[in-house]
Design a protein around this motif. Structure first.
Motif, PDB file in Angstrom:
ATOM      1  N   MET C 257       0.809  -1.220   0.000  1.00 55.23           N
ATOM      2  CA  MET C 257       0.000   0.000   0.000  1.00 55.23           C
ATOM      3  C   MET C 257       0.844   1.273   0.000  1.00 55.23           C
ATOM      4  SD  MET C 257      -3.416  -0.393   2.313  1.00 55.23           S
ATOM      5  CE  MET C 257      -4.598  -1.749   2.098  1.00 55.23           C
ATOM      6  N   TYR C 258       2.157   1.144  -0.135  1.00 51.14           N
ATOM      7  CA  TYR C 258       2.982   2.358  -0.117  1.00 51.14           C
ATOM      8  C   TYR C 258       2.647   3.254  -1.305  1.00 51.14           C
ATOM      9  CZ  TYR C 258       5.921   0.632   3.641  1.00 51.14           C
ATOM     10  OH  TYR C 258       6.370   0.191   4.855  1.00 51.14           O
ATOM     11  N   MET C 259       2.553   4.548  -1.007  1.00 49.26           N
ATOM     12  CA  MET C 259       2.348   5.557  -2.051  1.00 49.26           C
ATOM     13  C   MET C 259       3.123   6.786  -1.614  1.00 49.26           C
ATOM     14  SD  MET C 259      -1.782   5.413  -2.442  1.00 49.26           S
ATOM     15  CE  MET C 259      -2.625   4.429  -1.187  1.00 49.26           C
ATOM     16  N   ALA C 260       3.891   7.352  -2.516  1.00 54.63           N
ATOM     17  CA  ALA C 260       4.683   8.532  -2.163  1.00 54.63           C
ATOM     18  C   ALA C 260       5.110   9.248  -3.436  1.00 54.63           C
ATOM     19  CB  ALA C 260       5.910   8.135  -1.351  1.00 54.63           C
ATOM     20  N   PRO C 261       5.214  10.574  -3.351  1.00 54.60           N
ATOM     21  CA  PRO C 261       5.731  11.309  -4.505  1.00 54.60           C
ATOM     22  C   PRO C 261       7.186  10.906  -4.776  1.00 54.60           C
ATOM     23  CG  PRO C 261       4.912  12.815  -2.794  1.00 54.60           C
ATOM     24  CD  PRO C 261       4.950  11.448  -2.205  1.00 54.60           C
ATOM     25  N   THR C 305     -10.666   2.613  -3.849  1.00 54.94           N
ATOM     26  CA  THR C 305     -10.623   1.389  -3.046  1.00 54.94           C
ATOM     27  C   THR C 305      -9.308   0.685  -3.316  1.00 54.94           C
ATOM     28  OG1 THR C 305     -11.691  -0.033  -4.697  1.00 54.94           O
ATOM     29  CG2 THR C 305     -13.133   1.160  -3.188  1.00 54.94           C
ATOM     30  N   TYR C 306      -8.697   0.181  -2.222  1.00 54.64           N
ATOM     31  CA  TYR C 306      -7.373  -0.441  -2.351  1.00 54.64           C
ATOM     32  C   TYR C 306      -7.430  -1.860  -1.783  1.00 54.64           C
ATOM     33  CZ  TYR C 306      -2.342   0.090  -3.203  1.00 54.64           C
ATOM     34  OH  TYR C 306      -1.075  -0.008  -3.717  1.00 54.64           O
ATOM     35  N   HIS C 307      -7.277  -2.834  -2.667  1.00 49.43           N
ATOM     36  CA  HIS C 307      -7.236  -4.252  -2.280  1.00 49.43           C
ATOM     37  C   HIS C 307      -5.784  -4.712  -2.336  1.00 49.43           C
ATOM     38  CE1 HIS C 307     -11.492  -3.841  -3.438  1.00 49.43           C
ATOM     39  NE2 HIS C 307     -11.725  -4.895  -2.708  1.00 49.43           N
ATOM     40  N   ALA C 308      -5.133  -4.710  -1.190  1.00 54.88           N
ATOM     41  CA  ALA C 308      -3.691  -4.982  -1.202  1.00 54.88           C
ATOM     42  C   ALA C 308      -3.362  -6.361  -0.686  1.00 54.88           C
ATOM     43  CB  ALA C 308      -2.983  -3.944  -0.346  1.00 54.88           C
ATOM     44  N   TYR C 334       1.499  -7.358   5.185  1.00 53.03           N
ATOM     45  CA  TYR C 334       1.684  -6.033   4.618  1.00 53.03           C
ATOM     46  C   TYR C 334       1.544  -5.005   5.723  1.00 53.03           C
ATOM     47  CZ  TYR C 334      -3.369  -5.855   4.832  1.00 53.03           C
ATOM     48  OH  TYR C 334      -4.665  -5.887   5.283  1.00 53.03           O
ATOM     49  N   ASN C 335       1.806  -3.792   5.360  1.00 54.48           N
ATOM     50  CA  ASN C 335       1.862  -2.695   6.304  1.00 54.48           C
ATOM     51  C   ASN C 335       0.957  -1.589   5.792  1.00 54.48           C
ATOM     52  OD1 ASN C 335       2.888   0.025   6.997  1.00 54.48           O
ATOM     53  ND2 ASN C 335       4.381  -1.119   8.196  1.00 54.48           N
ATOM     54  N   VAL C 336       0.183  -1.012   6.652  1.00 53.27           N
ATOM     55  CA  VAL C 336      -0.706   0.063   6.230  1.00 53.27           C
ATOM     56  C   VAL C 336      -0.279   1.397   6.833  1.00 53.27           C
ATOM     57  CG1 VAL C 336      -3.085   0.898   6.288  1.00 53.27           C
ATOM     58  CG2 VAL C 336      -2.636  -1.522   5.928  1.00 53.27           C
ATOM     59  N   VAL C 337       0.021   1.365   8.127  1.00 57.37           N
ATOM     60  CA  VAL C 337       0.200   2.630   8.843  1.00 57.37           C
ATOM     61  C   VAL C 337       1.400   3.420   8.315  1.00 57.37           C
ATOM     62  CG1 VAL C 337       1.498   1.650  10.768  1.00 57.37           C
ATOM     63  CG2 VAL C 337       0.130   3.680  11.134  1.00 57.37           C
ATOM     64  N   GLU C 338       2.500   2.724   8.020  1.00 55.39           N
ATOM     65  CA  GLU C 338       3.653   3.407   7.430  1.00 55.39           C
ATOM     66  C   GLU C 338       3.400   3.723   5.961  1.00 55.39           C
ATOM     67  OE1 GLU C 338       6.422   4.268   9.029  1.00 55.39           O
ATOM     68  OE2 GLU C 338       5.753   3.397  10.918  1.00 55.39           O
ATOM     69  N   ARG C 354     -11.519  10.197  -0.393  1.00 51.11           N
ATOM     70  CA  ARG C 354     -12.089   9.072   0.335  1.00 51.11           C
ATOM     71  C   ARG C 354     -11.387   7.793  -0.127  1.00 51.11           C
ATOM     72  NH1 ARG C 354     -18.393   9.392   1.239  1.00 51.11           N
ATOM     73  NH2 ARG C 354     -17.601  11.171   2.404  1.00 51.11           N
ATOM     74  N   ILE C 355     -10.835   7.060   0.827  1.00 48.60           N
ATOM     75  CA  ILE C 355     -10.108   5.831   0.494  1.00 48.60           C
ATOM     76  C   ILE C 355     -10.653   4.692   1.345  1.00 48.60           C
ATOM     77  CG2 ILE C 355      -8.208   6.367   2.106  1.00 48.60           C
ATOM     78  CD1 ILE C 355      -6.309   5.016   0.029  1.00 48.60           C
ATOM     79  N   VAL C 356     -10.955   3.580   0.699  1.00 49.55           N
ATOM     80  CA  VAL C 356     -11.487   2.411   1.392  1.00 49.55           C
ATOM     81  C   VAL C 356     -10.412   1.326   1.353  1.00 49.55           C
ATOM     82  CG1 VAL C 356     -13.405   0.797   1.557  1.00 49.55           C
ATOM     83  CG2 VAL C 356     -13.765   3.040   0.518  1.00 49.55           C
ATOM     84  N   LEU C 357      -9.983   0.890   2.543  1.00 52.07           N
ATOM     85  CA  LEU C 357      -8.839  -0.017   2.638  1.00 52.07           C
ATOM     86  C   LEU C 357      -9.295  -1.457   2.872  1.00 52.07           C
ATOM     87  CD1 LEU C 357      -6.641   2.215   4.970  1.00 52.07           C
ATOM     88  CD2 LEU C 357      -6.530   2.029   2.470  1.00 52.07           C
ATOM     89  N   PHE C 358      -8.881  -2.329   1.959  1.00 56.49           N
ATOM     90  CA  PHE C 358      -9.198  -3.746   2.072  1.00 56.49           C
ATOM     91  C   PHE C 358      -7.904  -4.526   2.309  1.00 56.49           C
ATOM     92  CE2 PHE C 358     -12.546  -1.905  -0.412  1.00 56.49           C
ATOM     93  CZ  PHE C 358     -13.683  -2.616  -0.080  1.00 56.49           C
TER      94      PHE C 358
END
Lengths: 472, 472, 472
Positions: C257-261, C305-308, C334-338, C354-358
């Motif tokens: 789920m990592y996302m960063a510029p 929506t993110y299905h990781a 996997y890791n979500v918080v970081e 709005r993001i829905v985490l699966f």
């Protein structure tokens, strides 16, 4: 039409009649026992000066991030709830309005522990008998305000009402503990209020301002904090001061639980003092500092509690606007078994060493903390806190850690709260859930009723005193 | 006044009357079925020579780290409990005293599976009817001792009493399996006792003494263990020997489950033999050795069981004083889905390959092991062992792995114990808990009663035989 | 003798009578409410052309990897089940035989959600009243076939029967959405069928064929996909097209789920376009692409929506033989918080985001996703899918995320299925389990019955509409 608000005497008990009957029997034996609270965040000045509480919002809402974050999660501005607490210019009318916002959002708390705590407080402490809603907000606000204006609702009187016989605060290592001295010196007030040594920021050389803290530490202790050895001596000095002032424990929270000696501690420390240490060196130094705290604990006998594995201030804009402790801390994965290997090899069977491990990952509790506590005489299982301090999570925790960690290596209930008025409700929840867990063992013929009665009494009356070495 | 000790026939069954009735009905259909134990640690010499047990402590306490560690966690010295078992100079009086210590600490076991096992043993096997305590310790010790002195309590008679029809031991690859031969050649004893090939230490080139093991392996097989190819040939030789002697499986335990071929295996192996391999090379070599074990398994058809994810001997001082297997092993995090990718790509659908995965992390069971077993015909879900071999954990495990792993890909119950007398109680616990799980499905109308009856019979009578390819 | 097949009206409800009565009362209030399905995999052409279904196997078995994998796990060849679905040369007789194989293996599904879904479909939709078995396979096959030949069993009629008022499909960014246009333009069909933007493969520069996709993207949009800025513009173009065509969300699935510029996004992008980027650069680029998707979402308001956390195609030989989505995908850690820190710092309190985490790791749901959703107004807790879309897992999930994530930050039920006929059963399972969860809170006096009634109605009728911004 407003809905009534009442507390069912069987709340949290399972519906199955035999189990409920046993749970009720066990609970009845401990529900009125005095409260021992070995770790929490109530400001000592409240008790020292018996400070009257001003209004419902500043007492119950603004400082309680458990409550705030749920409204924030639905788009409420924290500023409208009086965050940060005590900020200048938050008017009486704004305070009343914050309470209205809370009551309008009351439905959000369904299924949460905040509902249990708040309902207990409203009914049991304030005698409120209507459910919070837009319609009842003002009525409830006024009812609480009226009570708060009476002497019966000042902190010392409430400690009597709540039957709190022992409470520990959380304090900076350089605090002069004058509030505690004042309480201790007042012969008319006999309930125990003790400080707790919480040195986190003195152990984080990578954080801004650490150098200034070292200078202050030197000034307070007369030790040369220009060296690692001096840092150690200064820490020993302050720990001794806390112990003289009645402290029974030290509390620690870093992002991981690793602790290990550092071969070239002096050199790394010197670089850190000059602000030239690398992030890796700062981390290694923090872990060496923590190792030293354990070594000191094995000598001075202060119980060490470790609350790990939280990503603090996850949302930087919220932190910049409102500061810390406003709901933006999120649990994360961590490791215990590897992290504690050096320190448990060094002190794990030391008769004077005692470490209470708190986490927020149920898997780690069952996989690592429970088994470690089962084996090491020095290791105790901390109770659920924060995001797992809730009925379903507590039930899972007790089932996960007891089978190999045993009842007798759990820490006893710890409320860990700054919400003073929630303390009775938190202890009551714990007592009810322990009764339920034991009742299930009894009805499944895994435990005899006399054994369960002994256990529930131990958990409520003895375990915290035993683990935290609390006399009397 | 001493408390009585009895076993309730409904123990472990839920209180809800309909569920209990169905659980009882299902349990009644399987409770007396013979025991098949495909993996455990009972010494074969006990059965070969029908060795009489000497006293309660050396039989029930000293070798049982499940029991010991709980007392150690409360500060009892392991030496006072006769650890390490069988050590010189541990006197009869010390043995009796160890039993007293145990009985005085009996309350510690409340809520643990050790209480269930021990109570079952005391009542069902030894006819004890008083609860262990300081007052009853001697009385119980004498009662057990008296029984142990009779022929009915020698290992072969107990196998009859326990209705154990098949039991596998755990053996060194170079063991001559003479105990097994003796048992097999004795026509008067018809219960099956089979060896299991457990080569861990031959696969760890980084451990002290590995070179000597390689020399011994060469001597025993006539293969040149100076090369990787020779190591493989030697292993194949010993696996064949075990298979000829009745082995149905090989067992493995390393700190992770990674297995993968190594490109330059010969060169790395040569460096390892010279003691010049790096830690990373030793690790890669161990993983290549394990990959080879899987390849061999796909050819010789021995079932491979993998017990991973334990930090062995966490407390070095205890290891140095008492050796391994005394309670200092702690579970840790591990990975299955990535770790097994190479080996399952190679052999995952091979009709002859079968791997049973054991872990101690409930999340990994549900997230990785269950789904892998659902898809791969070769993968089976190992049952809870060690720190999760307990009623609540077993309940959680069954709920976690069944919905996508199915009943039919679980391994059948495996006691994995060196505590011979606990075998019936361990299997009984499993049978009761399977009955409870199925009963809940029935009363929630997720399964018809005839389906549940078939499943419970399969789980108890057939599944272990099917998974471990046990004939007859 | 064949066993009957019936559906008990109380299925999934606990046996305890009071709890069952409350669960039934709550369920009765929502069981007939229309279905809103904001995310799934039903092909839009089925509805656009009202395509008749040909036979039971191609409808119910071949495309359903939930069902297939269980048989594969017992050694059945996927080819014999018509995998990959729709492949040339799979004859009518082979289809019938596949159904026989399934019925012969019916016992394998005991304890799985596939049993619940399939039984509901057989009884409620097809009126089958005998249990699947070798004996009944043909009879059931013929009964289903006969129904499928009627107009009442074509997709549009079934949408009426199922009372599906809103359903979203999953579509390639370059899809012309002509099926959706055809449905929308047909005034005689008033149920809502909406596209969902699913751009995964356009975000994975390391995957084969990515360059060709970029060329196609350029051709479709007129943007220069030779630059990162052009990629962004092209994506914005297609998202706008989807939004114009009624899309309410975009869906994403990557291994983390990592996302960063990315600071030097243009340079890395250029290298990726030339096929010269390193794996690390490709990964960083994908994460920057995802960050951009979030930024776009904060502007165009499409829910993300993110299905990781799935290891796709774990068994390479199966992938090579049968392609993707045939049961070889396995969950992983996997890791979500970081992972979400940068994107939530950027958009976490943005009113339009709005993001829905699966996820598929229950620990992560309770430790990270629940707490994040509790705090961030933009974050919602996705419901259990795939390997945790099953009664026991759903019960655990609801208990794990509600206490700090609240009912009001869960996403509403999402079936996420390509098995069109299972949609009513999946929603029914969810409604039953929500009723059970709430019933337990009521009987334990944690919630009043009127509160529970409001919550169950919100969860079933409102929450999905609210979270996915669905009008009407």
């Amino acid at each position: 039409m407003t809905a009534p608000l009442t507390l069912n005497p069987d709340r949290l008990f399972p519906a199955e009649p035999q189990t409920r009957a046993v749970a009720r029997r066990l609970y009845d034996q401990v529900k009125d026992l005095p409260i021992v609270s070995p770790h929490g965040h109530v400001p000592p000045v409240w008790i020292a000066d018996d400070v009257p509480f001003s209004d419902p919002t500043s007492l119950l809402l603004s400082p309680d991030h458990y409550v705030n974050r749920i409204m924030h999660g639905q788009g409420v501005d924290l500023a409208d709830l009086g965050v940060p607490p005590g900020r200048d210019g938050f008017t009486a009318e704004q305070a009343r309005n914050a309470w209205r916002i809370f009551c309008e959002h009351w439905h959000l708390y369904r299924g949460t522990p905040m509902k249990f705590w708040m309902e207990s407080e409203l009914v049991d402490i304030f005698g409120v008998d209507v459910r919070p809603s837009a319609e009842t907000a003002d009525q409830i606000y006024d009812a609480i305000s009226a009570k708060l204006a009476t002497d019966a609702f000042r902190p010392r009187a409430l400690m009597d009402t709540f039957s709190i016989t022992f409470i520990a605060t959380t304090d900076d290592p350089l605090d002069d503990l004058s509030h505690h001295a004042k309480i201790r010196d007042d012969a008319s007030f006999t309930r125990e209020v003790r400080p707790t040594f919480r040195p986190d920021k003195y152990l984080e050389p990578g954080r801004e301002g650490w150098g200034d803290l070292m200078d202050a530490l030197a000034a307070a202790t007369g030790e040369d904090t220009g060296t690692f050895a001096g840092w150690v001596a200064a820490m020993e000095n302050r720990r001794a001061f806390f112990k003289e002032n009645g402290a029974v424990s030290t509390d620690h929270a870093h992002t991981d639980m690793y602790m290990a000696p550092l071969d070239d501690a002096e050199a790394v420390y010197a670089r850190a003092r000059r602000g030239e240490a690398s992030p890796e060196e700062n981390l290694a130094l923090r872990r060496a500092f923590m190792f030293e705290q354990c070594r000191m604990a094995s000598e001075d006998g202060l119980v060490l509690t470790y609350h790990a594995a939280v990503h603090r201030n996850h949302h930087q804009p919220t932190f910049e606007r409102f500061g810390a402790d406003v709901g933006g801390d999120i649990p994360m994965a961590y490791n215990v078994v590897e992290a504690l290997e050096p320190v448990l090899n060094a002190f794990g069977t030391h008769p004077n060493f005692r470490i209470v491990l708190f986490g927020m990952d149920e898997t780690v509790y069952s996989r690592e903390i429970g088994p470690l506590a089962g084996f090491y005489p020095s290791v105790y299982v901390g109770v659920p806190w924060w995001f797992i301090d809730a009925p379903d999570a507590i039930r899972r925790w007790r089932k996960a850690v007891t089978e190999y960690g045993t009842f007798y290596k759990s820490s006893g209930f710890i409320d860990d709260t700054r919400a003073f008025l929630s303390i009775p409700a938190r202890h009551d929840m714990s007592r009810r859930l322990d009764a339920v867990h034991l009742a299930e063992l009894v009805v499944e013929h895994r435990l005899e009723i006399d054994e369960a009665e002994e256990v529930v009494h131990t958990l409520v009356a003895d375990q915290a005193r035993e683990v935290f070495k609390i006399d009397g």
